[in-house]
Design a protein around this motif. Sequence first.
Motif, short mmCIF file in Angstrom:
data_model
loop_
_atom_site.label_atom_id
_atom_site.label_comp_id
_atom_site.label_asym_id
_atom_site.label_seq_id
_atom_site.Cartn_x
_atom_site.Cartn_y
_atom_site.Cartn_z
N VAL A 16 0.86 -1.18 0.00
CA VAL A 16 0.00 0.00 0.00
C VAL A 16 0.90 1.23 0.00
O VAL A 16 1.77 1.38 0.86
CB VAL A 16 -0.94 0.03 1.23
CG1 VAL A 16 -1.70 1.34 1.29
CG2 VAL A 16 -1.91 -1.14 1.18
N SER A 17 0.68 2.12 -0.97
CA SER A 17 1.48 3.33 -1.07
C SER A 17 0.62 4.43 -1.69
O SER A 17 -0.49 4.17 -2.14
CB SER A 17 2.72 3.06 -1.94
OG SER A 17 3.54 4.21 -2.03
N GLY A 18 1.15 5.64 -1.70
CA GLY A 18 0.46 6.74 -2.36
C GLY A 18 0.14 7.93 -1.47
O GLY A 18 -0.32 8.96 -1.96
N ALA A 19 0.37 7.83 -0.15
CA ALA A 19 0.11 8.96 0.74
C ALA A 19 1.03 10.14 0.41
O ALA A 19 0.69 11.30 0.66
CB ALA A 19 0.28 8.55 2.20
N MET A 20 2.22 9.82 -0.17
CA MET A 20 3.18 10.86 -0.54
C MET A 20 3.57 10.78 -2.02
O MET A 20 4.31 11.63 -2.50
CB MET A 20 4.44 10.74 0.32
CG MET A 20 4.23 10.92 1.81
SD MET A 20 5.71 10.54 2.75
CE MET A 20 6.86 11.75 2.12
N HIS A 21 3.11 9.75 -2.71
CA HIS A 21 3.52 9.53 -4.10
C HIS A 21 2.31 9.58 -5.03
O HIS A 21 1.18 9.37 -4.60
CB HIS A 21 4.21 8.17 -4.25
CG HIS A 21 5.52 8.06 -3.54
ND1 HIS A 21 5.62 7.75 -2.19
CD2 HIS A 21 6.79 8.24 -3.99
CE1 HIS A 21 6.91 7.73 -1.84
NE2 HIS A 21 7.64 8.02 -2.91
N THR A 22 2.58 9.82 -6.30
CA THR A 22 1.51 9.81 -7.29
C THR A 22 1.08 8.38 -7.60
O THR A 22 1.78 7.41 -7.26
CB THR A 22 1.97 10.46 -8.60
OG1 THR A 22 3.02 9.67 -9.18
CG2 THR A 22 2.48 11.88 -8.35
N THR A 23 -0.07 8.26 -8.24
CA THR A 23 -0.55 6.95 -8.67
C THR A 23 0.47 6.26 -9.57
O THR A 23 0.74 5.06 -9.44
CB THR A 23 -1.90 7.09 -9.40
OG1 THR A 23 -2.87 7.60 -8.48
CG2 THR A 23 -2.38 5.75 -9.94
N ALA A 24 1.09 7.03 -10.47
CA ALA A 24 2.09 6.46 -11.38
C ALA A 24 3.27 5.88 -10.61
O ALA A 24 3.80 4.82 -10.96
CB ALA A 24 2.56 7.52 -12.37
N ASN A 25 3.72 6.58 -9.53
CA ASN A 25 4.83 6.08 -8.72
C ASN A 25 4.52 4.73 -8.09
O ASN A 25 5.42 3.90 -7.88
CB ASN A 25 5.18 7.08 -7.60
CG ASN A 25 5.85 8.33 -8.14
OD1 ASN A 25 5.53 9.43 -7.74
ND2 ASN A 25 6.80 8.16 -9.06
N THR A 26 3.25 4.51 -7.77
CA THR A 26 2.85 3.25 -7.14
C THR A 26 2.64 2.14 -8.16
O THR A 26 3.06 0.99 -7.95
CB THR A 26 1.56 3.46 -6.33
OG1 THR A 26 1.79 4.42 -5.29
CG2 THR A 26 1.09 2.15 -5.69
#
Length: 698
Positions: free
Chosen positions: A493-503
């Motif tokens: 689970v990621s995305g609190a600090m990154h864009t959707t593309a980064n995840t």
Amino acid sequence: MSTNVLMTVPTGPGVGLTSVSVGLVRALEQQGLKASFFKPIAQPHPDDTGPDRSTAMVAQGSTLRPADPIPLHEAERYLYNDAIDELMEEVVGRFQASIEPDSTVIVEGLAQIPGHPYATRLNKAIARTLDAGIVLVTAPNKMRVTELEHHVEIAAGSYGGIKADDVIGCILNKTQPGSLGMKSYGDTFAQRPIFKRNFSLLGQIPVSEELTYPRVKDVADFMNATIINAGEMEQRRIQSYTLCARGVENMLEALRPGVLVFTPGDRTDVIMATAIAALNDTKIAALVLTGGYQPSEALMTLCGKAMAKGLPILSVESNSWDTAIKMQAFNQEIPLDDKERILTVKEHIARCIDHDWINTFALNDEERKLSPPAFRYRLIEQARALNKRIVLPEGEEIRTIQAASICAERGIARPTLLGNPEEIQRIAQNNGIDLNYGVEIIDPDSIRDKYVAPMVEIRKHRGLTDIVAREQLEDNVVLGTMMLEQHDVDGLVSGAMHTTANTIRPALQLIKTSPDSSLVSSVFFMCLPDQVLVYGDCAINPDPSAEQLAEIAIESAMSAKAFGVTPRVAMISYSTGGSGSGNDVDKVREATRIAQERRPDLLIDGPLQYDAAIMEKVASQKAPDSKVAGKATVFIFPDLNTGNTTYKAVQRSAEVVSIGPMLQGIRKPVNDLSRGALVDDIVYTIAITAIQAGQLDN
């Protein structure tokens, strides 16, 4: 009309009758059962000026709107005139106006409080009038087991005794973990041999200090304080108090997260020490300056950065000692505008009720509409049963740390934070977050080398070298994705600090799509007031083809089914049926045909306009023969522009909670967060990811 009626009555004063009553309603909602609530007679506190407390708390976070109770002064007039039969007629009238057909009704009896000696008499009359089953509510209050048994047995005697058919059982409130054989907070209900006389224990609710923490705003109102800096006074909660009149070197230990600091307004040293603690990310609840002394403008300028970080600063006229003494009279009742605390109390109590008992109130075998409480409860319980390890690459982000703590404490998952362990512990300590429940913290530097060779092997067809792989693994999202690919964790689970593309990009490169999927798509779980709907695809594919749209529809239907939503799929367009033409509506029509051919077992229909899909009255005119129109639970939008706009419009205009996006079509579970995600959003996304991982085991 068929109803079950349960009436909560206290065994004595101070048992928390209202909290248990509203918690019972939430427990019914969590199980997808139709619930109603009725408070026959109001019992306002001396300082209450607004709506009835019980009915207002039930309505918070629910679609229920109970009828107003009979005002206490009116009920007393009936009693003084010896007209209890007429009072009961009034009770029945309001009861009928308050309940939904085919529901289980929770009736809250009168509490035993000073000045109300008639409480038990009225409770007996109301229970008899409404033919209600009696649920006794008690609190151990340091009693031994045998003393508690006798206490409950005596109270039950007023209603025919514990063997009476309409005396159902007892709920124990305010228990201390470890006492009377109680389990610790966070565990699910388990029957305990507390009562030895064939008397049912229906719930055991442990004390939780977190449920008592008031907002700074509440204390400011109580003290009639002057607001020097509001900061986060609406959000910060007070866990403890400290009176700082001594030297700074002797009070530094007191500057902890959640503390309310009282100090004379002329103690510049204490004010500066508190500001420095706030600058170091210690979330002091608030600073209260006593004695009516106002800090100078120069001092406030020095404290500007601390105030900008949200530190509330208040001022009162009384001296420090008198202010601290006054705080002993602070009312711990939950203010009716404290939505967060009300919902937390309801969820806490609902978790501690015997769910097997609750499920006995299903009145028929018809399909239950999955309400938001039922959906969230299902998520948490499913995830707990799976015990999956979920990696959180943004391990130094405060919301992520807090979500990890909650998930570990409640057994939702085994969270793994990637980041500098010292920094993570510092952030947790400064914000009062407990990481002792089982949160795993991994320093990326200690494991990065392990994943270089596997990553090179996966991407060798792209010419990836060791040096480039090592550079890419400096990104914790890439590192977490490799941990998932190598089976070291079950989900990411990621995305609190990154864009959707980064995840998503590392997942597509390293994990790839699942064998039966040609693309990655997403769904949002839209928690409407009375029902959970599924929206797809609102986050990934800008303009899917008809083939892709059909695949998204099928994937979304299966995702809905996996999470308890019965899939009835509406393919959304600006036209319903054959009334429109053009490339856009033709694409939706073709996608519907393809999806129906591939999965004839699913209910899929389109093109449908949004109103025809969701409103039965519109559906009866525009699509009278459709099995989906007016009853749709899964909404498939023709393109990203339409889907993203619609989900955000519904979310913001109707104040709907949306959980997601949940990604589908990836070989292993990877989920993206909104950068504005709340802690609860992260918790539920972790739960969803754990459930997706469990589905791969089947």
